[in-house]
Design an enzyme around this catalytic site. Structure first.
Site, short mmCIF file in Angstrom:
data_model
loop_
_atom_site.label_atom_id
_atom_site.label_comp_id
_atom_site.label_asym_id
_atom_site.label_seq_id
_atom_site.Cartn_x
_atom_site.Cartn_y
_atom_site.Cartn_z
CB ALA A 29 50.97 75.45 143.61
N GLY A 33 41.17 71.37 142.10
CA GLY A 33 41.34 70.34 141.07
C GLY A 33 42.12 69.17 141.65
CG HIS A 34 46.29 69.66 142.67
ND1 HIS A 34 46.54 71.02 142.67
CD2 HIS A 34 47.09 69.14 141.70
CE1 HIS A 34 47.45 71.30 141.77
NE2 HIS A 34 47.81 70.18 141.16
CD GLN A 58 56.71 67.54 134.83
OE1 GLN A 58 56.95 66.44 135.28
NE2 GLN A 58 55.48 68.04 134.79
CD GLU A 147 38.04 63.64 131.89
OE1 GLU A 147 37.35 64.65 131.69
OE2 GLU A 147 37.57 62.49 131.98
CE LYS A 148 44.58 73.13 133.24
NZ LYS A 148 45.98 72.86 132.96
CG ASP A 149 47.50 68.32 132.88
OD1 ASP A 149 48.06 69.24 132.29
OD2 ASP A 149 47.11 68.42 134.07
CD GLN A 152 50.32 64.50 133.32
OE1 GLN A 152 51.33 65.17 133.23
NE2 GLN A 152 49.47 64.67 134.31
NE ARG A 186 53.15 76.46 133.89
CZ ARG A 186 53.24 75.14 133.86
NH1 ARG A 186 52.14 74.42 133.88
NH2 ARG A 186 54.41 74.54 133.79
P1 AMP Z 1 50.04 69.18 138.49
O1 AMP Z 1 50.31 69.53 139.91
O2 AMP Z 1 49.68 70.36 137.65
O3 AMP Z 1 51.11 68.31 137.88
O4 AMP Z 1 48.72 68.30 138.50
C1 AMP Z 1 48.64 67.13 139.26
C2 AMP Z 1 47.42 66.37 138.84
O5 AMP Z 1 46.26 67.17 139.06
C3 AMP Z 1 47.42 66.01 137.35
O6 AMP Z 1 46.90 64.71 137.17
C4 AMP Z 1 46.51 67.06 136.76
O7 AMP Z 1 45.89 66.66 135.56
C5 AMP Z 1 45.50 67.24 137.88
N1 AMP Z 1 44.83 68.54 137.75
C6 AMP Z 1 45.43 69.75 137.60
N2 AMP Z 1 44.48 70.71 137.45
C7 AMP Z 1 43.28 70.09 137.51
C8 AMP Z 1 41.92 70.53 137.42
N3 AMP Z 1 41.61 71.81 137.23
N4 AMP Z 1 40.94 69.61 137.53
C9 AMP Z 1 41.24 68.30 137.71
N5 AMP Z 1 42.49 67.82 137.81
C10 AMP Z 1 43.51 68.69 137.71
#
Ligand code: AMP
Length: 278
Positions: A29, A33-34, A58, A147-149, A152, A186
């Protein structure tokens, strides 16, 4: 376009080259950010692998797993648009969990049990189980996390040390919508009304950052928590200021150290998290 469903296909492909590999683990999705992580990986590596895997272990909440947005076709299009040579790894569960769906206990200690670790039991062990598998399979030179997470990132740094993995971790800044809401897969699940409320999360973090300049941390947090009581559409799960490296709670700011503010809030049925440097 390199689209693979099994790690074996990717390993066959990688075996034919000696190039540097950057890995971007995602749950799909995809949003900008990704995309920022993928673009950074493209600059620093000759080959970029984007994994798209909704890791079932998870999710401690069954509905969250069922409802998690999945949009593989559109993800593939987005990646192809960035660079048609990116390798996409979109495995079935059995390709990563092979014989049984089990989660390794890494014993991350305090950084694993606080904040997200407190509210989502075993979450970080599950994340690390998959990330370790990805690292061991593809042996990337570099891996990219957002850094959003933030918590992690600390966990993955710890995993790299603990498991003696030869990977360089790059953390990338949080990408936000113009109203400040941190991009998240989300967010797609929010109704229009909920989406309008959601920027309060980031505004709260900015508010904390501003207020702790002149006021005691405890009093700032207490007042903001009370303000949330009068916003029933947004349930505050936690709002905390922690030391950036240890995640230890903070009573007083010491200018020599780095701190971050962390927040988790629930809008309707959607749980959102965010954090900023202070
Ligand atoms: P996820 O698909 O949510 O597991 O995220 C995959 C990667 O993208 C993880 O390293 C997240 O921290 C990063 N990520 C998710 N949202 C953002 C965002 N808004 N800005 C930067 N990185 C993000």
């Amino acid at each position: 376009m390199y689209y693979f469903k099994t790690s074996k296909e990717i390993l066959d492909f990688l075996n034919k080259t000696n190039k540097s590999v950057g890995l971007v683990p995602t749950m799909g999705a995809l949003h900008p950010g990704h995309e920022s992580l993928i673009k950074k990986a493209l600059i620093e590596n000759e080959i970029v692998i984007v994994s798209i895997f909704v890791n079932p272990t998870q999710f401690d909440n069954k509905d969250d797993l069922i409802n998690y947005p999945r949009n593989l076709e559109s993800d593939v299009k987005k990646i192809k648009k960035i660079d048609s040579k990116i390798i996409i790894y979109s495995p079935l569960i059995k390709d990563l969990y092979v014989d049984n769906i089990s989660v390794k206990d890494f014993n991350f200690g305090f950084i694993g049990s606080e904040l997200e670790g407190h509210f989502r039991k075993n979450h970080f062990n599950s994340v690390a189980t998959i990330v370790e598998k990805l690292f061991n399979l593809f042996k990337p030179n570099r891996a990219y996390f957002g850094e959003k997470d933030y918590q992690q990132i600390l966990i993955i740094k710890n995993l790299i040390l603990k498991s003696n993995l030869n990977v360089e971790l790059t953390s990338c800044p949080t990408v936000r919508d113009p109203d400040g809401l941190a991009l998240s897969s989300r967010n797609d699940l929010l109704s229009k009304k909920e989406r309008k409320i959601a920027p309060i999360i980031y505004k709260t973090l900015l508010n904390v950052k501003n207020k702790i300049k002149n006021e005691q941390i405890e009093s700032v947090i207490f007042k903001i928590e009370n303000e949330f009581e009068s916003t029933p559409s947004l349930k505050l799960e936690y709002l905390e200021i922690r030391e950036a490296l240890s995640l230890k709670p903070v009573k007083k700011i010491n200018k020599e150290k780095k701190y971050r503010a962390f927040i988790s809030a629930i809008i309707g049925k959607i749980r959102l998290i965010d954090n900023i440097e202070l």
